[in-house]
Enzyme design. Structure first.
Site, PDB file in Angstrom:
ATOM      1  N   CYS A 177       0.745  -1.205  -0.042  1.00 18.41           N
ATOM      2  CA  CYS A 177      -0.141  -0.116   0.071  1.00 18.41           C
ATOM      3  C   CYS A 177       0.965   1.180   0.067  1.00 18.41           C
ATOM      4  O   CYS A 177       1.716   1.433   1.064  1.00 18.41           O
ATOM      5  CB  CYS A 177      -1.000  -0.006   1.236  1.00 18.41           C
ATOM      6  SG  CYS A 177      -1.835   1.490   1.353  1.00 18.41           S
ATOM      7  N   CYS A 217      -5.383   6.034  -3.750  1.00 14.50           N
ATOM      8  CA  CYS A 217      -4.553   4.843  -3.795  1.00 14.50           C
ATOM      9  C   CYS A 217      -3.068   5.033  -4.137  1.00 14.50           C
ATOM     10  O   CYS A 217      -3.005   5.426  -5.548  1.00 14.50           O
ATOM     11  CB  CYS A 217      -5.361   3.718  -4.717  1.00 14.50           C
ATOM     12  SG  CYS A 217      -4.459   1.972  -4.872  1.00 14.50           S
TER      13      CYS A 217
END
Length: 258
Positions: free
Chosen positions: A73, A198
């Site tokens: 991530c 994101c």
């Protein structure tokens, strides 16, 4: 047992951070999902543990909002770096390990510049592109991201016959505003919804745009939660990139105990 937590966000992508250097965090998947629940828990797109690791400043362990351990991530990595400095573990530069390997990062009071994994290929398909920037990403260019059904289309692709059987994919929609400037929205697997940003998705969109349009970057990317930037150097083969950096804000929000 009471666990102290810290909430951080990077361009609206928010995370529960836990200092687990003493390895006392033993929550199961359903408990982590409950902590990430926005109505009955703390609320977050994911949960991150900071642990010790020989040879590195720390190890980042990332869990999706559904409680399952996830792939890399990007915004979570940037928030983990900020958290590590707030804990006094690192200075203005750090080297840490995550599920996809080693990362480095530089930080100041405003932003974190995170080194991402090299990218070794971009697949060109009938109506989209596919690449892996530490997590798998579907990228489609659209005329207007504001008018795109991100959740509806994203869910259909994520669980569809192409990517669903392989564990699914994150789904990104990118709009070219001008040279080296994109607007992006993302449906994230594990969260199973659109997120405000994101990091690995923004990186994927920037690299796909660079490959398609010959951009040299850095590429500015506007997401619903703010602005991010992606730098890179092209590899010798088409679709290959190295020295990739994701830069943007990473901020402490609040702390508590659960």
């Amino acid at each position: 047992m009471t666990t102290e937590f810290f909430k951080y966000q990077g361009a609206g992508n928010d995370f529960i951070m836990i200092d687990d250097r003493n390895l006392t965090f033993t929550a199961k998947q359903e408990q982590i999902a409950s902590l990430c629940d926005r109505r009955f828990g703390i609320g977050a797109d994911g949960l991150i543990l900071l642990r010790n690791d020989p040879g590195y400043d720390f190890r980042m362990v990332y869990f999706n909002a559904d409680g399952a351990e996830g792939s890399m991530c990007g915004n979570g990595g940037r928030c983990a770096v900020r958290f590590a400095r707030d804990l006094g573990m690192v200075g203005d530069f750090t080297r840490f390990i995550a599920v996809d390997g080693e990362h480095t990062a530089e930080l100041n009071d405003q932003v974190v510049r995170l080194g991402m994994s090299d990218v070794n290929g971009i697949e060109t398909l009938e109506d989209h592109y596919f690449t892996n920037t530490g997590s798998p990403h579907y990228v489609a260019f659209v005329t207007s991201v504001d008018e795109t059904d991100v959740v509806g289309i994203g869910k259909a692709v994520r669980y569809g016959p192409v990517y669903g059987p392989e564990g699914g994919t994150n789904v990104n929609f990118a709009q070219v505003i001008e040279k080296d400037y994109l607007k992006v929205r993302t449906y994230e697997r594990g969260v199973e919804d659109e997120t405000l940003a994101c990091g690995t998705g923004v990186t994927a969109c920037a690299l796909v745009a660079a490959e398609c349009f010959g951009w040299e970057g850095p590429v500015a990317v506007r997401v619903p939660g703010g602005m991010l930037s992606v730098e890179f150097i092209r590899g010798t083969e088409p679709g290959n990139f190295r020295d990739i950096y994701l830069t943007g804000p990473a901020e402490f929000v609040f702390s508590g105990a659960v």
